[in-house]
Scaffold this motif. Sequence first.
Motif, PDB file in Angstrom:
ATOM      1  N   GLY A 184     -80.679  46.602  88.040  1.00  0.00           N
ATOM      2  CA  GLY A 184     -81.341  47.671  88.781  1.00  0.00           C
ATOM      3  C   GLY A 184     -82.831  47.412  88.887  1.00  0.00           C
ATOM      4  N   VAL A 185     -83.605  48.483  88.885  1.00  0.00           N
ATOM      5  CA  VAL A 185     -85.058  48.373  88.944  1.00  0.00           C
ATOM      6  C   VAL A 185     -85.667  49.321  87.915  1.00  0.00           C
ATOM      7  N   ARG A 186     -86.849  48.952  87.454  1.00  0.00           N
ATOM      8  CA  ARG A 186     -87.589  49.796  86.515  1.00  0.00           C
ATOM      9  C   ARG A 186     -89.018  49.906  87.035  1.00  0.00           C
ATOM     10  N   ILE A 187     -89.441  51.109  87.376  1.00  0.00           N
ATOM     11  CA  ILE A 187     -90.769  51.337  87.954  1.00  0.00           C
ATOM     12  C   ILE A 187     -91.498  52.364  87.086  1.00  0.00           C
ATOM     13  N   ARG A 188     -92.715  52.011  86.673  1.00  0.00           N
ATOM     14  CA  ARG A 188     -93.506  52.951  85.879  1.00  0.00           C
ATOM     15  C   ARG A 188     -94.705  53.414  86.687  1.00  0.00           C
ATOM     16  N   ASN A 189     -94.800  54.738  86.867  1.00  0.00           N
ATOM     17  CA  ASN A 189     -95.894  55.363  87.617  1.00  0.00           C
ATOM     18  C   ASN A 189     -96.062  54.724  88.999  1.00  0.00           C
ATOM     19  N   GLY A 190     -94.975  54.758  89.743  1.00  0.00           N
ATOM     20  CA  GLY A 190     -95.012  54.229  91.105  1.00  0.00           C
ATOM     21  C   GLY A 190     -95.625  55.224  92.079  1.00  0.00           C
ATOM     22  N   ARG A 191     -96.133  54.696  93.203  1.00  0.00           N
ATOM     23  CA  ARG A 191     -96.772  55.540  94.218  1.00  0.00           C
ATOM     24  C   ARG A 191     -96.240  55.146  95.588  1.00  0.00           C
ATOM     25  N   HIS A 192     -96.259  56.108  96.516  1.00  0.00           N
ATOM     26  CA  HIS A 192     -95.893  55.817  97.911  1.00  0.00           C
ATOM     27  C   HIS A 192     -97.100  55.146  98.564  1.00  0.00           C
ATOM     28  N   PRO A 193     -96.953  53.925  99.130  1.00  0.00           N
ATOM     29  CA  PRO A 193     -98.118  53.177  99.608  1.00  0.00           C
ATOM     30  C   PRO A 193     -98.861  53.840 100.765  1.00  0.00           C
ATOM     31  N   LEU A 194     -98.194  54.710 101.521  1.00  0.00           N
ATOM     32  CA  LEU A 194     -98.865  55.374 102.636  1.00  0.00           C
ATOM     33  C   LEU A 194     -99.293  56.788 102.269  1.00  0.00           C
ATOM     34  N   MET A 195     -98.416  57.521 101.573  1.00  0.00           N
ATOM     35  CA  MET A 195     -98.727  58.906 101.263  1.00  0.00           C
ATOM     36  C   MET A 195     -99.953  59.020 100.359  1.00  0.00           C
ATOM     37  N   GLU A 196    -100.147  58.063  99.450  1.00  0.00           N
ATOM     38  CA  GLU A 196    -101.300  58.151  98.559  1.00  0.00           C
ATOM     39  C   GLU A 196    -102.616  57.990  99.319  1.00  0.00           C
ATOM     40  N   LEU A 197    -102.562  57.414 100.524  1.00  0.00           N
ATOM     41  CA  LEU A 197    -103.764  57.286 101.342  1.00  0.00           C
ATOM     42  C   LEU A 197    -104.039  58.563 102.136  1.00  0.00           C
ATOM     43  N   CYS A 198    -103.008  59.391 102.308  1.00  0.00           N
ATOM     44  CA  CYS A 198    -103.155  60.611 103.114  1.00  0.00           C
ATOM     45  C   CYS A 198    -103.419  61.845 102.254  1.00  0.00           C
TER      46      CYS A 198
END
Length: 808
Positions: A538-552
């Motif tokens: 699977g995948v393991r992501i720690r404190n991920g962000r949306h690459p576009l939404m975080e700019l808006c």
Amino acid sequence: MASVGATSGRTPQEPGPGEAPTSLPSLAPVPGFGEGEEEEEEEPAEVGAGIHLCVLWNSGHLGIAYYDTGDSTIHFMPDAPDHESLKLLQRVLDEINPLSVVTSAKQDENMTRFLGKLVSQDHRAPKRPEIVFLPSVDFGLEISKQRLLSGNYSFIPDSMTATEKILFLSSIIPFDCLLTVRALGGLLKFLGRRRIGVELEDYNVSVPILGFKKFKGKLPQFLPDSVLQIFKSESHPSVYKVASGLKEGLSLFGRRAPSLIRDLGELNSRLDVIQFFLLPQNLDMAQMLHRLLGHIKNVPLILKRMKLSHTKVSDWQVLYKTVYSALGLRDACRSLPQSIQLFQEIAHDFSDDLHHIASLIGKVVDFEGSLAENRFTVLPNIDPEIDEKKRRLMGLPSFLTEVARKELENLDSRIPSCSVIYIPLIGFLLCIPRLPSMVETSDFEIEGLDFMFLSEEKLHYRSARTKELDTLLGDLHCDIRDQETLLMYQLQCQVLARAAVLTRVLDLASRLDVLLALASAARDYGYSRPRYSARLLGVRIRNGRHPLMELCARTFVPNSAECMGDTGRVKVITGPNSSGKSIYLKQVGLITFMALVGSFVPAEEAEIGAVDAIFTRIHSCESISLGLSTFMIDLNQVAKAVNNATERETDEEVDGLALLAAVIRHWLALGPMCPHIFVATNFLSLVQLQLLPQGPLVQYLTMETCEDGDDLVFFYQVCEGVANASHASHTAAQAGLPDRLIARGKEVSDLIRSGKPIKPVKELLKAKQMENCQTLVDKFLKLDLEDPSLDLETFMSQEVLPAATAIL
């Protein structure tokens, strides 16, 4: 549903428990071509068994479909980018070993060259594939669609209507992949013509087709344009659009989605380049390389025009700048660490052929003169003959003035002046002003001169001297042009002989350009390097962000995601509208996607396992050109995920509680083969009614909120649990709906939740009764009791009695 798929410890081709093998069936040896008697005993030959492949290549993309006579199934691969050397096609051929290769008779020269090598080389299969050319009309897009939709398939019930059949097939076949559709159409035409498998049957018996399957094999997987809503093209209904009928929308990565890379070495090689340019001391080098890349243009288009002898003056300038910029890139990369593969390839593959091309163009082409004359011209001292003719052409004005003076001495004294001019393609002419006495054409005749034409009140003649000049000097302008054109042709041949290095320049330069852009984004937005693990399920992501939404957004709350092992394969996320559910789903999919194309990701840490594909059902893009309802679009997207998702793949939300539960239960029934799925829903009944089976495969998450009086505070944080309410009234209030309407909505919701009957509002009911009473009274007042034609019995039965029910 965004789902990220992961594998178990077995290889991609090994079937799991209860799963049919996904690898391609091996070909039975053809009689007479076996390698030994033992093999013939173990695998008896089957006459006519094998694979028939149809392939189309156009503009750097490949469309493939093949028919397997072993299981009577058609396999297809969605449109995939391929190099001019057709490496991907070669890998497909090596994997499936087809008996025949079907393609269009109207082909690109790269495909023609590839097929020529294919039939001439020693093929590893027992028999070289037969190359079959069909007319290009058999691969037309519309006729291919008609063949697919009108086919007689045993797996489709006869009770299906035409519309239902279209919707069903569109959930299996990628009709947005134009080359694949054309390849499928050509394959059906070939099967019908050869009657594969039914050669001895009656003509009304068609070739059996038991299903359509997506071909994966050992090849890299490619995402469709609609994935995650970052690649968007939509059919436009206007008949005035270009042939494709597509209008392009917002695209982050260009018209085509890059492929998901499975080679960890290639992925880490890309990340090494990005990490190198993120170092502060390498920022100046990155900016210099970026400037050099700005001068590298579309070389294949220039080479194509050279082959057709349609080269423009600007092409030579562009090619000259491209080659010198490529040499600058080579010199710069030679000073960089050769442990990074891309730098090593640029330093090695940008050979001295580039210097030879640049030197030839710089020494031969007169750029300033070419622009002035709008044609190819050469510099001095290249060809002595051309230089001499140009010298003569430059000295013509003074020489012709002297010739005109001598001609005037022999003319009639009434002629005040004359001149000798040179006209390309015509030659030298004597020009005399028209006299008032010269009215008729017969008046133009002058003894010793041959009249040619009248132009702008001037008469043009050939004299003995002009004829002598034609003989001695010839047509200088055309001679010079012809000789320079010959030199241009020779120069083109020198460039085309080294076309391979120019193509390699474009390939490596484009890779460097993309990685520089990704490095710039990683630097500006604080991305981190992902890690790849073949063992991670699977995948393991720690404190991920949306690459576009975080700019808006003013502030963006990061969230983690863990998809590991056999627990929590299906994550059901509940919460109010606008609480961040869909953003969370897209965020997980985008981070996974970015990592698998070799990019840094918007997260503190990210560890990515094996992923085959990412399927989404997040947002319905409605268009009149589709002719489908929103709900039908939703179901079509879900059907694609159900038909194609594997345990290594990923999937969002379905409208309709029963359908949502049925789709999730379908995947849960796969057990350890269940893909990783993220489901965002407002259907709290899914949990309250326990529509999903209990077990470790299901995990319930919610978006954290807090009620502050009448206000609802969003924390945008994912946590374990289930939302206690949808808070639809809060969203309705934000949308500006009247308070009375919202209160009534809450009341009805509470009645439904408690199982009590819903009664109409008393005030509204009373007002309606008064309105009906008034209407009935008005009808009575309009009656004329003295009218002999009045039928009171009819009036009572048709007007009064029906209204009585509404009043009471």
